[in-house]
Write an enzyme that holds these catalytic residues in place. Structure first.
Site, PDB file in Angstrom:
ATOM      1  N   HIS A  36       0.943  -0.888  -0.080  1.00  0.00           N
ATOM      2  CA  HIS A  36      -0.097   0.178  -0.088  1.00  0.00           C
ATOM      3  C   HIS A  36       0.843   0.784  -0.158  1.00  0.00           C
ATOM      4  O   HIS A  36       2.422   1.227   0.669  1.00  0.00           O
ATOM      5  CB  HIS A  36      -0.709   0.265   1.726  1.00  0.00           C
ATOM      6  N   ASP A  78       2.337   2.115   2.722  1.00  0.00           N
ATOM      7  CA  ASP A  78       3.309   0.887   3.616  1.00  0.00           C
ATOM      8  C   ASP A  78       4.864   1.199   3.985  1.00  0.00           C
ATOM      9  O   ASP A  78       5.656   1.236   4.736  1.00  0.00           O
ATOM     10  CB  ASP A  78       2.994  -0.316   2.905  1.00  0.00           C
TER      11      ASP A  78
HETATM   12  C1  XUL Z   1      -7.435  -6.516   4.408  1.00  0.00           C
HETATM   13  C2  XUL Z   1      -7.046  -6.531   3.563  1.00  0.00           C
HETATM   14  C3  XUL Z   1      -5.864  -5.692   2.514  1.00  0.00           C
HETATM   15  C4  XUL Z   1      -5.210  -6.006   1.248  1.00  0.00           C
HETATM   16  C5  XUL Z   1      -5.533  -4.626   0.452  1.00  0.00           C
HETATM   17  O1  XUL Z   1      -8.636  -7.808   4.749  1.00  0.00           O
HETATM   18  O2  XUL Z   1      -7.010  -7.753   2.717  1.00  0.00           O
HETATM   19  O3  XUL Z   1      -5.164  -5.951   3.188  1.00  0.00           O
HETATM   20  O4  XUL Z   1      -5.305  -7.356   0.839  1.00  0.00           O
HETATM   21  O5  XUL Z   1      -5.404  -3.885   0.705  1.00  0.00           O
END
Ligand code: XUL
Ligand code: CO
Length: 439
Positions: A101, A104
């Site tokens: 992300h 992150d």
């Molecule tokens: C949340 C989840 C996230 C997604 C990416 O449950 O799985 O981490 O993978 O935003």
């Protein structure tokens, strides 16, 4: 640069009899299974957020793990130390992909211009680390759920200003994903849903989400992104109801808004079980619709009602997953370990042992799924089960050249149907056990 995981050397395959906790028992990267190297069947990815950021805090207590990697948390040096740790980690495990992300990678600033500057700097650093390695980006995404501005959603927000911030984050996350050569771009709509219908215009919100996705596709294609966009379905948590409830719902949404050519599914095992489905159900539904893209490899706990994001350990589930993946002809994406070590597993070794567990479980799943297909009894049974449609009136039904009048006359002539034949579930389950555990 100083080594971070000092007492851990490259993780090697030692075979099923090895007692070395820091060795693979089943994952043998170059071994050919079902016509391809294991590493080709299983493009594993490291999730930046769990592995390099999360310290193990929960609702009742703060973190237990030290993820400072020798730098002061929250600084640029720390962001770079995470990159160093991540690359050392991936190289020691032979993992070729990572997922991230935006936030992150760096701490989000108060002003989005500053956040974007930080993202430029860190993505330059990541790119320089990638050079000379075979490590690549599997997918990127924008975190549109943590910041308080998204309390009413991102694409589904009631605030046009907040919508623009979501758009800005997606634009930047796409820029970085393309810069790092990412195979995919994920939408996980953690805040795209509702707490109560009393304050929610569902139609309006869904149309606005679709508009944002359309703009993301248009922008992505305009900067040369050739990969897949993914929706990652999840029924609930953090919201009471999330619009991307499960694969069937998300596929219907994509078709309704004309997004189905650019999007596929990123299926997460624990999200499947939260939706009341098996992991393999979600994979099957995606695959038969031509939309099986990527996998978030983890597992939940059926005694708990939330997303526990555990490292995959369930060899049955991994076998059923790999059966679906092999039948679908593989993934265009990969297997991202969206999984975290349990809070008391707070040592560096635990990070490695967790990935060894996950990689070995999927390797075992691959070996056993290939054996199930090779055994042939399940596929043969399934074929036979529908054989009444291969000839006679059944074949006519499939050809579409009949109608209710003709079928009704046929039924009246028979008076009473033959069969149907037994579903033989218990027999098929015993075949699975025999293939998994027989010599
Ligand atoms: C949340 C989840 C996230 C997604 C990416 O449950 O799985 O981490 O993978 O935003
Ligand atoms: Co996920």
């Amino acid at each position: 640069m100083a080594e971070i995981f000092k007492n851990i050397s490259k993780i090697e395959y030692e075979g099923a009899d090895s007692k070395n906790p820091l060795a693979f028992k089943f994952y043998d990267a170059d071994k050919i299974v079902f016509g391809k190297k294991m590493s080709e069947h299983l493009p594993f990815a490291m999730a930046w957020w769990h592995n390099l950021c999360a310290e193990g805090g929960d609702m009742f207590g703060r973190g237990t793990a030290d993820k400072s990697f020798g730098a002061k948390v929250g600084t640029t040096e720390h962001a770079k130390a995470k990159v160093d740790a991540g690359f050392e980690f991936m190289q020691k495990l032979g993992i070729k992909y990572f997922c991230f992300h935006d936030v992150d990678l760096i701490p989000e600033a108060d002003d989005i211009k500053e956040t974007n500057n930080r993202l430029d700097e860190i993505s330059d650093y990541i790119l320089s680390k990638m050079q000379g390695t075979d490590i690549k980006c599997l997918w990127g995404t924008a975190n549109m759920f943590s910041n308080p501005r998204y309390m009413n959603g991102a694409g589904s927000t009631n605030s046009a200003d907040v919508y623009c911030f979501a758009a800005a984050q997606i634009k930047k996350a796409l820029d970085i994903t393309v810069k790092l050569g990412g195979r995919g771009y994920v939408f996980w709509g953690g805040r795209e849903g509702y707490e109560t219908l009393l304050n929610t215009d569902v139609k309006f919100e869904q149309e606005n989400i679709a508009r944002l996705m359309r703009m993301a596709v248009d922008y992505g294609r305009s900067i040369g992104f050739k990969g897949d966009f993914y929706i990652e379905p999840k029924p609930k948590e953090p919201m009471k109801h999330q619009y991307d409830f499960d694969a069937a719902t998300a596929i219907g949404f994509l078709r309704q808004y004309g997004l189905d050519k650019d999007f596929k599914m990123n299926i997460e095992a624990n999200h499947a079980t939260l939706a009341g489905h098996t992991f393999e159900h979600e994979l099957r539904i995606s695959a038969i619709n031509g939309m099986l893209g990527s996998i978030d490899a983890n597992q939940g706990d059926c005694l708990l009602g939330w997303d526990t994001d555990e490292f995959p350990f369930d060899a049955y589930s991994a076998t059923m997953c790999m059966y679906e993946v092999l039948k679908a002809g593989g993934l265009t994406g990969g297997f991202n370990f969206d999984a975290k070590t349990r809070r008391p597993s707070n040592a560096y070794e635990d990070m490695f042992e967790a990935y060894i567990l996950g990689m070995d479980t999927f390797a075992l799943g691959l070996i056993k799924a290939a054996a199930l297909i090779g055994d042939g009894r399940i596929d043969e049974f399934k074929k036979q089960r529908y054989s009444s449609f291969s000839s006679g009136i059944g074949a006519k039904i499939l050809s579409g050249k009949t109608d209710l009048k003709e079928l009704s006359a046929y039924a009246e002539k028979l008076g009473k149907p033959e069969g149907p034949s037994s579903g033989k579930q218990e027999y098929l389950e015993s075949v699975v056990n025999q293939v998994l555990f027989g010599k």
